[in-house]
Design an enzyme around this catalytic site. Sequence first.
Site, PDB file in Angstrom:
ATOM      1  N   ARG A 107      -8.364   0.558  -3.508  1.00 38.98           N
ATOM      2  CA  ARG A 107      -9.492   1.041  -4.337  1.00 38.98           C
ATOM      3  C   ARG A 107     -10.405   1.955  -3.523  1.00 38.98           C
ATOM      4  NH1 ARG A 107     -14.655  -1.151  -4.708  1.00 38.98           N
ATOM      5  NH2 ARG A 107     -15.773  -0.842  -6.673  1.00 38.98           N
TER       6      ARG A 107
ATOM      7  N   ASP B  13      -2.270 -10.923  13.631  1.00 38.02           N
ATOM      8  CA  ASP B  13      -1.481 -10.807  14.862  1.00 38.02           C
ATOM      9  C   ASP B  13      -1.542  -9.414  15.483  1.00 38.02           C
ATOM     10  OD1 ASP B  13      -0.097  -9.553  12.839  1.00 38.02           O
ATOM     11  OD2 ASP B  13       1.834 -10.487  13.265  1.00 38.02           O
TER      12      ASP B  13
ATOM     13  N   ARG C  11      10.100  -4.380   1.960  1.00 34.27           N
ATOM     14  CA  ARG C  11      10.570  -4.127   3.323  1.00 34.27           C
ATOM     15  C   ARG C  11      11.752  -3.184   3.164  1.00 34.27           C
ATOM     16  NH1 ARG C  11       7.560  -8.165   6.274  1.00 34.27           N
ATOM     17  NH2 ARG C  11       7.199  -9.936   4.917  1.00 34.27           N
TER      18      ARG C  11
ATOM     19  N   ASP D  17      -1.756 -12.883   9.062  1.00 31.94           N
ATOM     20  CA  ASP D  17      -1.524 -13.549  10.355  1.00 31.94           C
ATOM     21  C   ASP D  17      -2.543 -13.209  11.442  1.00 31.94           C
ATOM     22  OD1 ASP D  17       0.689 -14.764   9.325  1.00 31.94           O
ATOM     23  OD2 ASP D  17       2.131 -13.343  10.158  1.00 31.94           O
TER      24      ASP D  17
ATOM     25  N   VAL E 176      -8.735   5.368  -2.860  1.00 31.95           N
ATOM     26  CA  VAL E 176      -8.692   6.195  -4.074  1.00 31.95           C
ATOM     27  C   VAL E 176     -10.083   6.724  -4.423  1.00 31.95           C
ATOM     28  CG1 VAL E 176      -8.241   6.136  -6.576  1.00 31.95           C
ATOM     29  CG2 VAL E 176      -6.623   5.073  -4.982  1.00 31.95           C
TER      30      VAL E 176
ATOM     31  N   GLY F 121       4.394  -7.775   4.451  1.00 30.57           N
ATOM     32  CA  GLY F 121       3.857  -8.918   3.699  1.00 30.57           C
ATOM     33  C   GLY F 121       2.557  -8.543   3.018  1.00 30.57           C
TER      34      GLY F 121
ATOM     35  N   THR G 124      -2.641  -7.928   7.024  1.00 33.75           N
ATOM     36  CA  THR G 124      -1.715  -9.048   7.223  1.00 33.75           C
ATOM     37  C   THR G 124      -2.527 -10.324   7.422  1.00 33.75           C
ATOM     38  OG1 THR G 124      -0.050 -10.013   8.703  1.00 33.75           O
ATOM     39  CG2 THR G 124      -1.498  -8.395   9.686  1.00 33.75           C
TER      40      THR G 124
ATOM     41  N   ASP H 230       2.231  -4.914  11.755  1.00 35.11           N
ATOM     42  CA  ASP H 230       2.696  -4.096  12.881  1.00 35.11           C
ATOM     43  C   ASP H 230       4.022  -3.391  12.608  1.00 35.11           C
ATOM     44  OD1 ASP H 230       4.037  -6.465  13.073  1.00 35.11           O
ATOM     45  OD2 ASP H 230       3.734  -6.730  15.230  1.00 35.11           O
TER      46      ASP H 230
ATOM     47  N   ARG I  10       3.841 -17.852  12.655  1.00 34.32           N
ATOM     48  CA  ARG I  10       5.000 -18.133  13.509  1.00 34.32           C
ATOM     49  C   ARG I  10       4.821 -17.612  14.935  1.00 34.32           C
ATOM     50  NH1 ARG I  10       9.908 -19.710  12.204  1.00 34.32           N
ATOM     51  NH2 ARG I  10       9.348 -19.844  10.011  1.00 34.32           N
TER      52      ARG I  10
HETATM   53  P1  ATP Z   1       3.732  -8.617   8.106  1.00 33.03           P
HETATM   54  O1  ATP Z   1       2.972  -8.719   9.397  1.00 33.03           O
HETATM   55  O2  ATP Z   1       2.952  -9.146   6.968  1.00 33.03           O
HETATM   56  O3  ATP Z   1       5.139  -9.127   8.192  1.00 33.03           O
HETATM   57  P2  ATP Z   1       4.702  -5.965   8.608  1.00 33.03           P
HETATM   58  O4  ATP Z   1       4.150  -4.639   8.285  1.00 33.03           O
HETATM   59  O5  ATP Z   1       4.796  -6.322  10.069  1.00 33.03           O
HETATM   60  O6  ATP Z   1       3.874  -7.034   7.781  1.00 33.03           O
HETATM   61  P3  ATP Z   1       7.591  -5.658   8.473  1.00 33.03           P
HETATM   62  O7  ATP Z   1       8.577  -6.223   7.513  1.00 33.03           O
HETATM   63  O8  ATP Z   1       7.777  -5.960   9.914  1.00 33.03           O
HETATM   64  O9  ATP Z   1       6.151  -6.109   7.937  1.00 33.03           O
HETATM   65  O10 ATP Z   1       7.576  -4.060   8.326  1.00 33.03           O
HETATM   66  C1  ATP Z   1       7.453  -3.457   7.057  1.00 33.03           C
HETATM   67  C2  ATP Z   1       8.343  -2.246   6.967  1.00 33.03           C
HETATM   68  O11 ATP Z   1       7.961  -1.285   7.963  1.00 33.03           O
HETATM   69  C3  ATP Z   1       9.816  -2.499   7.239  1.00 33.03           C
HETATM   70  O12 ATP Z   1      10.507  -3.005   6.128  1.00 33.03           O
HETATM   71  C4  ATP Z   1      10.293  -1.117   7.627  1.00 33.03           C
HETATM   72  O13 ATP Z   1      10.535  -0.320   6.475  1.00 33.03           O
HETATM   73  C5  ATP Z   1       9.098  -0.542   8.374  1.00 33.03           C
HETATM   74  N1  ATP Z   1       9.334  -0.697   9.818  1.00 33.03           N
HETATM   75  C6  ATP Z   1       9.254  -1.823  10.562  1.00 33.03           C
HETATM   76  N2  ATP Z   1       9.576  -1.583  11.846  1.00 33.03           N
HETATM   77  C7  ATP Z   1       9.899  -0.272  11.927  1.00 33.03           C
HETATM   78  C8  ATP Z   1      10.329   0.600  12.973  1.00 33.03           C
HETATM   79  N3  ATP Z   1      10.516   0.153  14.230  1.00 33.03           N
HETATM   80  N4  ATP Z   1      10.541   1.901  12.661  1.00 33.03           N
HETATM   81  C9  ATP Z   1      10.374   2.341  11.411  1.00 33.03           C
HETATM   82  N5  ATP Z   1       9.976   1.586  10.394  1.00 33.03           N
HETATM   83  C10 ATP Z   1       9.731   0.299  10.618  1.00 33.03           C
END
Ligand code: ATP
Length: 320
Positions: free
Chosen positions: A21, A129, A72, A127, A24, A11, A125, A103, A171
């Site tokens: 920025r 979390d 994702r 959240d 880089v 997200g 993120t 995470d 959530r």
């Molecule tokens: P948010 O907290 O905003 O949802 P996030 O980083 O937790 O962000 P996710 O959709 O859970 O968002 O993870 C982002 C991407 O990270 C996934 O689409 C996937 O490509 C990769 N990813 C997530 N879990 C795993 C895992 N266990 N092993 C490898 N890659 C992963």
Amino acid sequence: MKKIGVLTSGGDAPGMNAAIRAVVRKAIYHNLQVVGIKRGYEGLIQGNIEDMNLSSVADIIHKGGTMLRTARSDEFMTDAGLEKAINVISVFKIDGIVVIGGDGSFKGAQRLNEAGIPVIGIPGTIDNDMAYTDYSIGFNTAINTVLYAISNIRDTSTSHGRANIIEVMGRDCGDIALYAGLAGGAESIIVPEVDFSIDEICRRLIQGRNRGKLHSIIILAEGVVENSYEFAKEIEKKSGAETRLTILGHIQRGGSPTAFDRILASSMGARAVELLMEGKKGKAIGIRGNQIYDVDIKEALSCQKKINQDMYELAKILSI
Ligand code: ATP
């Protein structure tokens, strides 16, 4: 370390641009090359990669979203996907990667790290979390967006003498509800981590009304109740107060980052480059007690997030 890649994943969150920025500019300051990997791990697998220079990141510090875009990727989670990613990293001669995300993105970063790629994670993120860090990039902006909404809704709530339920994101983690609720003087805050009683919420609402309170704000984290509209109806029925529901939704994800998020993102982005230059790998950058620090991504992922119970109790006391 000659060439660093940077990507945003999962997200989006306000402040991600400020982090990009910082990565880089700090890298270029130290005469390193930098490439931007577009659309997270999906773009990494596809080789969607561009050279970055000082002006690639001009005029973005104040912008929400992520100029590298995000995605994702289910493919990256497979062994074949990981192999493709490692191959692209080798073809583009990338020596280290900075991953900005939540995470899930850190789990992906850990897989790359275990495959021998030096990776540094930056928490991005809204959240908040991720338990290993006090704050993630985007959270401060999100709670200020919610606070703005609370203030506006409070005006109309007072005029009509209504109860207003405001549904916010979070959530699995009630931090947005808790922090914005405390700052906005909400009468009740409903979070996933703490059981709630509808009778208690109505009792507080009626008690406030009896002492002449014209407004009543209830902050509800998404997903805690099955149906927010039904929940609002039940509150109205039980309390006798005319009740309205506002679901804030994706408005919480965007917007210009606050000063706090820009500073956090800038500090974390710069630290990520320093860590790679020091030969560190598999580290997650966090902030604890106003200090930027780092831990192993593995350790960061194993921390269990808990609600700040003292803050929760305080919000309750102050809204009697
Ligand atoms: P948010 O907290 O905003 O949802 P996030 O980083 O937790 O962000 P996710 O959709 O859970 O968002 O993870 C982002 C991407 O990270 C996934 O689409 C996937 O490509 C990769 N990813 C997530 N879990 C795993 C895992 N266990 N092993 C490898 N890659 C992963």
